[in-house]
Design a protein around this motif. Structure first.
Motif, mmCIF file in Angstrom:
data_model
loop_
_atom_site.group_PDB
_atom_site.id
_atom_site.type_symbol
_atom_site.label_atom_id
_atom_site.label_comp_id
_atom_site.label_asym_id
_atom_site.label_seq_id
_atom_site.Cartn_x
_atom_site.Cartn_y
_atom_site.Cartn_z
ATOM 1 N N THR A 286 -14.130 -10.579 -58.533
ATOM 2 C CA THR A 286 -13.681 -11.939 -58.252
ATOM 3 C C THR A 286 -13.615 -12.799 -59.498
ATOM 4 O OG1 THR A 286 -14.599 -11.849 -56.013
ATOM 5 C CG2 THR A 286 -14.272 -14.037 -56.960
ATOM 6 N N ILE A 287 -14.630 -12.709 -60.351
ATOM 7 C CA ILE A 287 -14.764 -13.594 -61.510
ATOM 8 C C ILE A 287 -13.984 -13.055 -62.704
ATOM 9 C CG2 ILE A 287 -16.397 -14.695 -63.067
ATOM 10 C CD1 ILE A 287 -16.673 -15.570 -60.139
ATOM 11 N N LEU A 288 -13.234 -13.936 -63.357
ATOM 12 C CA LEU A 288 -12.530 -13.591 -64.591
ATOM 13 C C LEU A 288 -13.395 -14.042 -65.752
ATOM 14 C CD1 LEU A 288 -10.358 -14.426 -62.257
ATOM 15 C CD2 LEU A 288 -8.720 -14.222 -64.123
ATOM 16 N N PHE A 289 -13.864 -13.083 -66.535
ATOM 17 C CA PHE A 289 -14.819 -13.421 -67.586
ATOM 18 C C PHE A 289 -14.078 -13.790 -68.870
ATOM 19 C CE2 PHE A 289 -19.137 -13.593 -68.918
ATOM 20 C CZ PHE A 289 -19.853 -13.589 -67.720
ATOM 21 N N SER A 290 -13.714 -15.054 -68.936
ATOM 22 C CA SER A 290 -12.922 -15.552 -70.060
ATOM 23 C C SER A 290 -13.808 -16.024 -71.209
ATOM 24 C CB SER A 290 -12.041 -16.716 -69.591
ATOM 25 O OG SER A 290 -12.841 -17.775 -69.101
ATOM 26 N N ARG A 291 -13.221 -16.021 -72.380
ATOM 27 C CA ARG A 291 -13.890 -16.568 -73.562
ATOM 28 C C ARG A 291 -13.602 -18.062 -73.677
ATOM 29 N NH1 ARG A 291 -15.861 -14.069 -78.029
ATOM 30 N NH2 ARG A 291 -16.017 -11.790 -77.941
ATOM 31 N N SER A 292 -14.599 -18.798 -74.116
ATOM 32 C CA SER A 292 -14.395 -20.184 -74.514
ATOM 33 C C SER A 292 -13.748 -20.218 -75.895
ATOM 34 C CB SER A 292 -15.752 -20.895 -74.559
ATOM 35 O OG SER A 292 -15.666 -22.115 -75.260
ATOM 36 N N GLY B 127 -1.470 -15.893 -50.907
ATOM 37 C CA GLY B 127 -2.350 -14.746 -51.081
ATOM 38 C C GLY B 127 -3.580 -15.131 -51.880
ATOM 39 N N ARG B 128 -4.643 -14.397 -51.680
ATOM 40 C CA ARG B 128 -5.890 -14.662 -52.383
ATOM 41 C C ARG B 128 -5.822 -14.072 -53.791
ATOM 42 N NH1 ARG B 128 -11.772 -12.485 -50.196
ATOM 43 N NH2 ARG B 128 -13.109 -13.940 -51.342
ATOM 44 N N THR B 129 -6.225 -14.846 -54.774
ATOM 45 C CA THR B 129 -6.156 -14.412 -56.169
ATOM 46 C C THR B 129 -7.477 -13.859 -56.669
ATOM 47 O OG1 THR B 129 -4.485 -16.110 -56.594
ATOM 48 C CG2 THR B 129 -5.543 -15.136 -58.506
ATOM 49 N N CYS B 130 -8.579 -14.476 -56.295
ATOM 50 C CA CYS B 130 -9.902 -14.079 -56.787
ATOM 51 C C CYS B 130 -10.830 -13.782 -55.613
ATOM 52 C CB CYS B 130 -10.505 -15.175 -57.661
ATOM 53 S SG CYS B 130 -9.556 -15.563 -59.140
ATOM 54 N N PRO B 131 -10.989 -12.505 -55.239
ATOM 55 C CA PRO B 131 -10.326 -11.308 -55.768
ATOM 56 C C PRO B 131 -8.899 -11.198 -55.246
ATOM 57 C CG PRO B 131 -11.688 -10.699 -53.907
ATOM 58 C CD PRO B 131 -11.931 -12.176 -54.149
ATOM 59 N N ASN B 132 -8.112 -10.336 -55.905
ATOM 60 C CA ASN B 132 -6.717 -10.183 -55.527
ATOM 61 C C ASN B 132 -6.599 -9.544 -54.145
ATOM 62 O OD1 ASN B 132 -3.794 -10.126 -56.161
ATOM 63 N ND2 ASN B 132 -4.088 -7.923 -56.008
ATOM 64 N N ILE C 200 -12.302 -25.338 -50.118
ATOM 65 C CA ILE C 200 -12.343 -25.208 -51.575
ATOM 66 C C ILE C 200 -13.794 -25.224 -52.057
ATOM 67 C CG2 ILE C 200 -11.708 -26.360 -53.735
ATOM 68 C CD1 ILE C 200 -9.143 -27.311 -52.199
ATOM 69 N N ALA C 201 -14.621 -26.066 -51.449
ATOM 70 C CA ALA C 201 -16.044 -26.098 -51.794
ATOM 71 C C ALA C 201 -16.731 -24.785 -51.419
ATOM 72 C CB ALA C 201 -16.731 -27.267 -51.094
ATOM 73 N N TYR C 202 -16.360 -24.175 -50.277
ATOM 74 C CA TYR C 202 -16.930 -22.879 -49.901
ATOM 75 C C TYR C 202 -16.558 -21.813 -50.927
ATOM 76 C CZ TYR C 202 -17.599 -24.924 -45.210
ATOM 77 O OH TYR C 202 -17.966 -25.712 -44.158
ATOM 78 N N GLU C 203 -15.318 -21.852 -51.390
ATOM 79 C CA GLU C 203 -14.899 -20.908 -52.434
ATOM 80 C C GLU C 203 -15.766 -21.091 -53.678
ATOM 81 O OE1 GLU C 203 -12.262 -18.645 -52.835
ATOM 82 O OE2 GLU C 203 -11.282 -18.881 -50.896
ATOM 83 N N TYR C 204 -15.962 -22.335 -54.089
ATOM 84 C CA TYR C 204 -16.766 -22.603 -55.274
ATOM 85 C C TYR C 204 -18.199 -22.106 -55.092
ATOM 86 C CZ TYR C 204 -13.290 -25.664 -57.533
ATOM 87 O OH TYR C 204 -12.175 -26.167 -58.173
ATOM 88 N N ALA C 205 -18.761 -22.346 -53.914
ATOM 89 C CA ALA C 205 -20.127 -21.894 -53.650
ATOM 90 C C ALA C 205 -20.212 -20.374 -53.701
ATOM 91 C CB ALA C 205 -20.601 -22.409 -52.296
ATOM 92 N N TYR C 206 -19.179 -19.700 -53.214
ATOM 93 C CA TYR C 206 -19.129 -18.238 -53.275
ATOM 94 C C TYR C 206 -19.030 -17.763 -54.721
ATOM 95 C CZ TYR C 206 -17.218 -13.514 -52.732
ATOM 96 O OH TYR C 206 -16.982 -12.165 -52.821
ATOM 97 N N TYR C 207 -18.142 -18.380 -55.509
ATOM 98 C CA TYR C 207 -18.027 -18.015 -56.924
ATOM 99 C C TYR C 207 -19.370 -18.195 -57.639
ATOM 100 C CZ TYR C 207 -12.966 -18.852 -56.074
ATOM 101 O OH TYR C 207 -11.679 -18.860 -55.590
ATOM 102 N N TYR C 208 -20.012 -19.322 -57.366
ATOM 103 C CA TYR C 208 -21.281 -19.624 -58.036
ATOM 104 C C TYR C 208 -22.357 -18.614 -57.651
ATOM 105 C CZ TYR C 208 -25.307 -22.317 -59.699
ATOM 106 O OH TYR C 208 -26.450 -22.725 -60.339
ATOM 107 N N SER C 209 -22.371 -18.175 -56.400
ATOM 108 C CA SER C 209 -23.373 -17.194 -55.977
ATOM 109 C C SER C 209 -23.194 -15.872 -56.717
ATOM 110 C CB SER C 209 -23.303 -16.974 -54.466
ATOM 111 O OG SER C 209 -22.110 -16.303 -54.078
#
Length: 500
Positions: A285-291, A346-351, A379-388
């Motif tokens: 799900t998570i895209l591990f990008s560089r800052s 369609g869902r992007t994260c995860p595809n 959208i908040a549920y998505e964020y909470a899922y990403y954060y978990s």
């Protein structure tokens, strides 16, 4: 005459924005031009490369006319741009075919090819799962447009194409900066090099890939012709630049670890900075990008049209955001058991293209306000899922605030919902468009006009702080699990409908 200004350019999906800044961060002028997105056959979304280049010339020229600043006082230029799409140039840096937007889904068969042959290895090396990004798009070009692939000397990003044209470069001088590597499909993100094993596995020649550089690397100077079109002087220095999400996070002051950043715009983007590279092999799900800040990562996930869903609701029901925000504020957390799915494309994260937009749990007591609030809660549920997911990978993450940018951060009810769903205070930024500022300051830093990039990236905050409520957090924590199960069920239903 002292050089004391820099231009920042943001080539976004909706349009090109340019702004002129003094070195103390004051915005002198800005200009914007809407994008011309070309919708062709099924799944096709692209842009004419020369349209993109022309938009930069015109917006920079317009802001210079507005500013009254003498062109000789503009020292440098930085460009950020859309990240997941790709295009190609020939040996003379002329475009080969159009720019394939990140919205273009024609490469979907090649997503499956990459996943089936080396999906986990791509995540392990690049930090990003395989989706509608560079790797599948390059494979699509090779298989479906062989003449274009053969003519392509380098595959580049739209910001690189523009900078190369401005500076009169050849393809051998092309680059990609390291903030894009999680989207590449073929890079070793940790080492900042092309992964020869992945390139070999998918039959992509290494010499078609550009060199990998730091975002502040000086890449050239404006030609006489480009300078005249921009209203600047030849010799104005140009740096490599970075991705638009990376610029947005940098401009928002995300320069240390343990900082959550929310972009509440057309797309809804959630990221949290860390100094550890831990690719998401478990959920993909998570895209591990560089800052932009070397050694710092900003792992992120996003909903392709989060903010668009709210706009869609207004288009169907009338009234404005202020009206519906007030209606939603009167409701209890959870929208009376109503759930919304914001994945219209369609869902992007995860595809997962099988997941589509939906309301679930509608009953006769639900009103338009429930339907509107449930969009924000989804959208908040998505964020909470990403954060978990991030917390499982990096238990030491301990953010103090969620820093919010974009139009959605101006909504008190939306900000409060996010604070409650994650259990973390929410602080909106004063300035919604942080990318152009970051690109301008990045140019100033890369050309030696600034000595400390971190020091100037302190985005001003608004006075409001939205503190989480414990009871609402408990409600949202339970609802998040129901929501994630709903997404999985919809994905399975979509596969059945497609006969997979």
């Amino acid at each position: 005459m002292k050089l004391q200004y820099a231009v920042g350019i943001d080539i976004g999906t909706q349009g090109t924005k340019a702004a002129l800044f003094s070195l103390d961060g004051k915005k002198m002028s800005e200009a914007f031009e809407k994008s011309n997105l070309i919708y062709g056959g099924p799944g096709e979304v692209c842009q004419n490369a020369e349209d993109i280049y022309g938009s930069v010339l015109r917006t920079v020229n317009a802001l210079m006319k507005k500013s009254g600043v003498p062109p000789k006082q503009v020292a440098a230029m930085g460009i950020d741009a859309q990240m997941a799409g790709i295009m190609a140039v020939d040996a003379d840096f002329e475009a080969v075919g159009p720019y394939d937007s990140w919205l273009d889904t024609r490469c979907e068969p090649y997503i499956h090819t990459m996943i089936n042959r080396a999906g986990d290895e791509v995540i392990r090396r690049t930090g990003g799962p395989v989706t509608y990004t560079h790797g599948p798009k390059i494979l699509w070009r090779k298989a479906e447009r062989p003449a274009e692939y053969e003519k392509a000397a380098k595959f580049v990003l739209p910001g690189v194409f523009v900078a190369g044209k401005l500076c009169g470069l050849k393809a051998e001088q092309a680059w990609i900066d390291y903030t894009h590597l999680h989207f590449s499909g073929f890079a070793d993100n940790r080492r900042k090099v092309w992964d020869e094993g992945l390139l070999s596995e998918f039959g992509i020649e290494k010499d078609k890939m550009p060199r990998i550089v730091s975002p502040w690397t000086e890449v050239g100077r404006l030609t006489e012709q480009a300078a005249k079109a921009c209203g600047l002087t030849s010799g104005t220095r140009v740096v490599a630049g970075c991705g638009d999400s990376a610029a947005s996070a940098l401009g928002a002051g995300i320069v240390e670890k343990d900082m959550i950043y929310d972009v509440a715009g057309t797309a809804s983007i959630f990221s949290c900075s860390t100094d550890r590279f831990t690719p998401d092999l478990e959920t993909k799900t998570i895209l591990f990008s560089r800052s932009v800040i070397d050694g710092l990562y900003t792992p992120l996930a996003y909903i392709g049209g989060g903010g668009l869903c709210l706009r869609w609701f207004l288009e169907q029901n009338g009234r404005d955001y202020e009206y519906w925000n007030k209606q939603a504020e009167r409701l209890e957390a959870g929208s009376g058991g109503l759930y919304f799915v914001p994945h219209f494309s369609g869902r992007t994260c995860p595809n997962d293209p099988g997941v589509r937009g939906a309301y679930w749990g509608l009953s006769f007591h639900h009103t338009g306000a429930h339907m509107y609030r449930s969009i924000m809660e989804s959208i908040a549920y998505e964020y909470a899922y990403y954060y978990s997911i991030l917390k499982r990978q990096n238990p030491q993450i301990s953010p103090k605030y969620i820093y919010g940018a974009g139009g959605g951060a101006r909504s008190a009810v939306f900000s409060q919902i996010k604070a409650d769903a994650l259990g973390i205070p929410y602080r909106p930024l004063q300035e919604a468009d942080t990318a152009v500022y970051a690109s301008a300051m990045l140019a100033a830093y890369g050309t030696g006009l600034l000595g400390d990039l971190k020091a100037v990236m302190k985005a001003p905050l608004r006075e409001e702080v939205y503190l989480p409520d414990k009871e609402r957090y408990e409600i949202y924590h339970k609802n998040k699990e129901i929501y994630v199960n709903l997404l999985e069920a919809l994905g399975a239903f979509g596969e059945k409908e497609r006969g997979e």
